[in-house]
Design an enzyme around this catalytic site. Structure first.
Site, PDB file in Angstrom:
ATOM      1  N   TYR A   1      -2.244  -1.220  10.568  1.00 27.07           N
ATOM      2  CA  TYR A   1      -2.251  -1.392   8.996  1.00 27.07           C
ATOM      3  C   TYR A   1      -1.140  -0.889   8.428  1.00 27.07           C
ATOM      4  CZ  TYR A   1      -3.898  -1.114   4.149  1.00 27.07           C
ATOM      5  OH  TYR A   1      -3.972  -1.231   2.835  1.00 27.07           O
TER       6      TYR A   1
ATOM      7  N   SER B   1       0.662  -1.317   0.152  1.00 25.99           N
ATOM      8  CA  SER B   1      -0.032   0.144   0.059  1.00 25.99           C
ATOM      9  C   SER B   1       0.978   1.246  -0.189  1.00 25.99           C
ATOM     10  CB  SER B   1      -0.796  -0.132   1.221  1.00 25.99           C
ATOM     11  OG  SER B   1      -1.334   1.331   1.375  1.00 25.99           O
TER      12      SER B   1
HETATM   13  P1  NAD Z   1     -11.126  -6.361  -0.176  1.00 23.64           P
HETATM   14  O1  NAD Z   1     -11.576  -6.109   1.208  1.00 23.64           O
HETATM   15  O2  NAD Z   1     -11.971  -6.414  -1.207  1.00 23.64           O
HETATM   16  O3  NAD Z   1      -9.987  -7.509  -0.423  1.00 23.64           O
HETATM   17  C1  NAD Z   1      -9.557  -8.101   0.940  1.00 23.64           C
HETATM   18  C2  NAD Z   1      -9.679  -9.795   0.599  1.00 23.64           C
HETATM   19  O4  NAD Z   1      -8.777 -10.242   1.697  1.00 23.64           O
HETATM   20  C3  NAD Z   1     -11.087  -9.939   0.731  1.00 23.64           C
HETATM   21  O5  NAD Z   1     -11.104 -10.842  -0.287  1.00 23.64           O
HETATM   22  C4  NAD Z   1     -11.067 -10.852   2.123  1.00 23.64           C
HETATM   23  O6  NAD Z   1     -12.099 -11.781   2.377  1.00 23.64           O
HETATM   24  C5  NAD Z   1      -9.585 -11.273   2.079  1.00 23.64           C
HETATM   25  N1  NAD Z   1      -9.118 -11.689   3.572  1.00 23.64           N
HETATM   26  C6  NAD Z   1      -9.360 -10.899   4.719  1.00 23.64           C
HETATM   27  N2  NAD Z   1      -8.791 -11.498   5.793  1.00 23.64           N
HETATM   28  C7  NAD Z   1      -8.612 -12.680   5.239  1.00 23.64           C
HETATM   29  C8  NAD Z   1      -7.813 -13.829   5.832  1.00 23.64           C
HETATM   30  N3  NAD Z   1      -7.645 -14.015   6.944  1.00 23.64           N
HETATM   31  N4  NAD Z   1      -7.642 -14.908   5.216  1.00 23.64           N
HETATM   32  C9  NAD Z   1      -7.888 -14.990   3.844  1.00 23.64           C
HETATM   33  N5  NAD Z   1      -8.498 -13.784   3.227  1.00 23.64           N
HETATM   34  C10 NAD Z   1      -8.736 -12.762   3.726  1.00 23.64           C
HETATM   35  O7  NAD Z   1     -10.122  -4.927  -0.453  1.00 23.64           O
HETATM   36  P2  NAD Z   1      -9.058  -4.888  -1.402  1.00 23.64           P
HETATM   37  O8  NAD Z   1      -8.778  -3.256  -1.598  1.00 23.64           O
HETATM   38  O9  NAD Z   1      -9.185  -5.753  -2.827  1.00 23.64           O
HETATM   39  O10 NAD Z   1      -7.706  -5.354  -0.516  1.00 23.64           O
HETATM   40  C11 NAD Z   1      -6.708  -6.128  -1.236  1.00 23.64           C
HETATM   41  C12 NAD Z   1      -5.555  -5.431  -0.739  1.00 23.64           C
HETATM   42  O11 NAD Z   1      -4.733  -4.559  -1.472  1.00 23.64           O
HETATM   43  C13 NAD Z   1      -5.223  -5.398   0.542  1.00 23.64           C
HETATM   44  O12 NAD Z   1      -3.858  -6.296   1.079  1.00 23.64           O
HETATM   45  C14 NAD Z   1      -5.102  -4.038   0.859  1.00 23.64           C
HETATM   46  O13 NAD Z   1      -4.503  -3.691   1.967  1.00 23.64           O
HETATM   47  C15 NAD Z   1      -4.502  -3.623  -0.204  1.00 23.64           C
HETATM   48  N6  NAD Z   1      -4.782  -2.288  -0.808  1.00 23.64           N
HETATM   49  C16 NAD Z   1      -5.902  -1.883  -0.974  1.00 23.64           C
HETATM   50  C17 NAD Z   1      -6.142  -0.406  -1.399  1.00 23.64           C
HETATM   51  C18 NAD Z   1      -7.381   0.116  -1.777  1.00 23.64           C
HETATM   52  O14 NAD Z   1      -7.575   1.279  -1.667  1.00 23.64           O
HETATM   53  N7  NAD Z   1      -8.378  -0.644  -2.102  1.00 23.64           N
HETATM   54  C19 NAD Z   1      -5.036   0.549  -1.267  1.00 23.64           C
HETATM   55  C20 NAD Z   1      -3.667  -0.115  -0.745  1.00 23.64           C
HETATM   56  C21 NAD Z   1      -3.526  -1.405  -0.649  1.00 23.64           C
END
Ligand code: NAD
Length: 268
Positions: A165, A152
């Protein structure tokens, strides 16, 4: 992209958002995809359906395989089972995408220890354990392996109210570099992407609120949030042979967010 056809990829947290888009894109590139989900399979089933549609269209048995695997990445035994299942069903594992992630908002002096541990347990310890088990497999097969961590912009930007986080993503930067250095001479590449604000369920609170969305976008030099597909495209590149000489790097995909937008206008 070069070198992705017939590779076997495991994507953690593949039911939604960025993980879903990565699974779809890798299938489109010809990878067999193992889609991990934590509890309910519905989202992962949607991912599988969309991925196979993109990869195969109306052709049956187009050569791309898919697999759904339940598992909580904060649980060591689940991770060992997940990696073993991929190897058993696909024959080997070539690409690990450490995508699963959670965040909990709370003032830093009030966070219950269990919440702090939960975020670190999923985002950082989980990513490490998935990497450890995958590397054991890569080494046992004497095969070239690829790990991509979904970090991130908060890998480097402090984030008040989200200290667990921020720490988890800061740790992920060093995890990426340390593993990349340790295994570079054994053909294993480890990289990360650092998304900026991206339209996914994790951000539902500001996506659904035009005022909050405007505030978020005002900090982004390109003036808009990113899409999961834009993140997935960079992951496909880093996993491909086009990136064969890249390891230990974090690629920021953030519309310029980390360029310090406040400096756009001269201050004096
Ligand atoms: P999201 O909530 O759609 O995806 C997160 C996924 O992780 C979900 O499918 C959830 O079920 C899964 N998950 C959570 N806990 C888990 C566990 N214990 N075991 C297995 N799976 C688990 O959100 P996203 O934005 O798609 O996030 C994906 C990644 O991207 C994350 O690591 C997040 O930190 C990172 N990220 C997202 C953003 C953003 O703005 N969306 C920005 C920077 C980084």
């Amino acid at each position: 992209m070069k070198g992705l056809k017939n590779k076997n990829a495991l994507i953690t947290g593949g039911s939604s958002g960025i993980g879903q888009a990565i699974a779809i894109r890798l299938a489109q590139e010809g990878c067999n995809i193992a889609i991990n989900y934590r509890s309910s399979p519905e989202g992962a089933e949607d991912t599988e359906e969309m991925a196979m549609q993109k990869a195969c269209g109306d052709i049956e048995n187009c050569g791309v395989k898919s697999l759904l695997i339940q598992g909580d990445v904060s649980q060591e035994e689940d991770i060992i089972r997940m990696v073993n299942t991929v190897v058993e069903k696909f024959g080997s594992l070539d690409i690990l995408i450490n995508n699963a992630g959670i965040q909990i908002e709370c003032p830093s002096h009030e966070i219950p220890t269990a919440d702090f541990d939960r975020v670190i347990g999923v985002n950082l310890r989980g990513a490490y354990l998935c990497a450890r088990e995958s590397i054991k497999h890569f080494l046992s097969q004497n095969s070239r392996g690829i790990i991509i961590n979904i970090s991130s912009v908060h890998e480097i930007i402090p984030r008040p109210m989200y200290v667990s986080y921020s720490i988890s993503k800061g740790g992920m930067e060093n995890l990426t570099k340390t593993l990349a250095l340790e295994y570079a001479n054994r053909g294993i590449r480890v990289n990360a992407i650092a998304p900026g604000a991206t339209i996914t369920p994790i951000n539902q609170d500001w996506i659904d609120d035009p005022q909050k969305k405007a505030v978020v976008e005002s900090h982004i030099p390109m003036g808009r949030a990113g899409t999961s597909e834009e993140m997935a495209a960079a992951v496909a590149f880093l996993a491909s042979d086009e990136a064969a000489y890249i390891t230990g790097q974090t690629l920021f995909i953030d519309g310029g967010l980390t360029l310090y937008a406040d400096f756009r206008e001269a201050w004096s």
